[in-house]
Design an enzyme around this catalytic site. Structure first.
Site, PDB file in Angstrom:
ATOM      1  N   GLU A 165      33.647  60.344 -19.235  1.00  0.00           N
ATOM      2  CA  GLU A 165      34.941  60.482 -19.930  1.00  0.00           C
ATOM      3  C   GLU A 165      34.917  59.599 -21.157  1.00  0.00           C
ATOM      4  O   GLU A 165      34.769  58.390 -21.059  1.00  0.00           O
ATOM      5  CB  GLU A 165      36.073  60.061 -18.987  1.00  0.00           C
ATOM      6  CG  GLU A 165      37.439  60.046 -19.654  1.00  0.00           C
ATOM      7  CD  GLU A 165      38.481  59.357 -18.793  1.00  0.00           C
ATOM      8  OE1 GLU A 165      38.452  59.505 -17.553  1.00  0.00           O
ATOM      9  OE2 GLU A 165      39.314  58.635 -19.369  1.00  0.00           O
ATOM     10  N   ARG A 209      40.425  56.384 -27.797  1.00  0.00           N
ATOM     11  CA  ARG A 209      41.016  55.111 -28.254  1.00  0.00           C
ATOM     12  C   ARG A 209      40.324  54.569 -29.497  1.00  0.00           C
ATOM     13  O   ARG A 209      40.798  53.627 -30.114  1.00  0.00           O
ATOM     14  CB  ARG A 209      40.948  54.077 -27.134  1.00  0.00           C
ATOM     15  CG  ARG A 209      41.766  54.505 -25.934  1.00  0.00           C
ATOM     16  CD  ARG A 209      41.687  53.505 -24.820  1.00  0.00           C
ATOM     17  NE  ARG A 209      41.917  54.159 -23.549  1.00  0.00           N
ATOM     18  CZ  ARG A 209      41.883  53.552 -22.386  1.00  0.00           C
ATOM     19  NH1 ARG A 209      41.631  52.266 -22.314  1.00  0.00           N
ATOM     20  NH2 ARG A 209      42.100  54.232 -21.283  1.00  0.00           N
ATOM     21  N   LYS A 245      44.907  62.214 -12.209  1.00  0.00           N
ATOM     22  CA  LYS A 245      44.340  60.872 -12.374  1.00  0.00           C
ATOM     23  C   LYS A 245      45.324  59.874 -11.775  1.00  0.00           C
ATOM     24  O   LYS A 245      46.502  59.878 -12.138  1.00  0.00           O
ATOM     25  CB  LYS A 245      44.150  60.611 -13.864  1.00  0.00           C
ATOM     26  CG  LYS A 245      43.525  59.292 -14.157  1.00  0.00           C
ATOM     27  CD  LYS A 245      42.755  59.349 -15.444  1.00  0.00           C
ATOM     28  CE  LYS A 245      41.486  58.579 -15.265  1.00  0.00           C
ATOM     29  NZ  LYS A 245      40.557  58.640 -16.328  1.00  0.00           N
TER      30      LYS A 245
HETATM   31  O1  LIG Z   1      42.327  51.926 -19.185  1.00  0.00           O
HETATM   32  C1  LIG Z   1      41.337  51.714 -18.556  1.00  0.00           C
HETATM   33  C2  LIG Z   1      40.308  52.707 -18.296  1.00  0.00           C
HETATM   34  O2  LIG Z   1      40.918  53.902 -18.022  1.00  0.00           O
HETATM   35  C3  LIG Z   1      39.443  52.278 -17.183  1.00  0.00           C
HETATM   36  O3  LIG Z   1      38.940  51.024 -17.456  1.00  0.00           O
HETATM   37  P1  LIG Z   1      38.812  49.948 -16.302  1.00  0.00           P
HETATM   38  O4  LIG Z   1      37.903  50.520 -15.278  1.00  0.00           O
HETATM   39  O5  LIG Z   1      38.213  48.768 -17.008  1.00  0.00           O
HETATM   40  O6  LIG Z   1      40.176  49.670 -15.788  1.00  0.00           O
HETATM   41  C1  LIG Z   2      43.634  55.725 -18.626  1.00  0.00           C
HETATM   42  C2  LIG Z   2      43.276  57.103 -18.878  1.00  0.00           C
HETATM   43  O1  LIG Z   2      43.108  57.849 -17.987  1.00  0.00           O
HETATM   44  C3  LIG Z   2      43.153  57.553 -20.227  1.00  0.00           C
HETATM   45  O2  LIG Z   2      43.118  56.729 -21.138  1.00  0.00           O
HETATM   46  O3  LIG Z   2      43.092  58.754 -20.417  1.00  0.00           O
END
Ligand SMILES: O=C[C@H](O)COP(=O)(O)O
Ligand SMILES: CC(=O)C(=O)O
Length: 216
Positions: free
Chosen positions: A43, A47, A131
């Site tokens: 994925e 961002r 999700k």
């Molecule tokens: O916003 C965070 C991502 O979706 C996942 O990152 P993380 O595994 O560091 O929480």
């Molecule tokens: C957090 C997550 O699922 C996203 O940024 O799409």
């Protein structure tokens, strides 16, 4: 909204590396490193400005990788990631507007949920792959088990993501409604920026060993 084939590939992977990429040139070696460790899903979040080009590069050059788009928040982004070749998209929350756009273009979409009301809104829009975000701070495995119980018989599946580390992977995979567990621990920003592909392959292989054990 998720075709059976996509659900099957996600479940087979058991994990989804969630990646924030700074340079689209890192996308193909990253995807190959994950595949070398046995992880066939990725994925890429929107961002960063490189996210869309990274999706395009993997969709074009690494056809064995199921590439998803993350942080898809607008109808325009739905159209862009679909055109870039994303096989699915996700978001942190549930937006009827975004889901309607995904339905219109035929893009499988897993919206973010953390309450029963979120789940029911998503189900109304035709979603059965959701999700669970932000998983750990929202209550982790106990919250997911309690929240998903009323919907399990309807085939609703979850991708828990947010604050999960490798040590918690087996506990999440033991929940019957979990299709795959997402997280950044599988390919950290520091490793990607350093081009440390061997470390990423090793992490992917470790995660797949846990997935195989959990799935018997
Ligand atoms: O916003 C965070 C991502 O979706 C996942 O990152 P993380 O595994 O560091 O929480
Ligand atoms: C957090 C997550 O699922 C996203 O940024 O799409």
């Amino acid at each position: 909204m998720f075709a059976e084939a996509t659900r099957t590939r996600l479940s087979a992977a058991g994990v989804v590396p969630v990646v924030v990429i700074n340079d689209a040139a890192q996308a193909v070696p990253l995807a190959r490193a994950l595949l070398a460790g046995g992880v066939g899903v990725i994925e890429l979040t929107l961002r960063t400005a490189a996210g869309l080009d990274a999706i395009k590069a993997i969709a074009t050059e690494v056809p064995d990788m199921l590439v998803g788009a993350g942080t898809v928040l607008t109808t325009e982004q739905v159209r862009e990631v679909h055109a870039a070749g994303a096989a699915f998209a996700v978001a942190p929350g549930t937006s009827r507007t975004t889901l309607a756009a995904a339905l219109e273009v035929g893009l499988p979409f897993a919206p973010g949920v953390m309450t029963p009301s979120d789940i029911e809104t998503a189900m109304t829009m035709g979603c059965r792959m959701l999700k669970f975000f932000p998983a750990e701070s929202a209550g982790g495995v106990p919250h997911l088990k309690a929240m998903s119980a009323p919907y399990a018989h309807l085939g609703v599946k979850f991708m828990p993501t947010g604050g999960i580390k490798s040590g918690q992977l087996a506990d999440y995979l033991a929940v019957k409604t979990v299709a795959a567990v997402g997280g950044s621990w599988l390919a950290t920003a520091a490793q990607i920026d350093a081009g440390d592909w061997d470390a990423i392959t090793a992490q992917a292989a470790d995660a797949m060993a846990i997935v195989r054990q959990a799935r018997g």
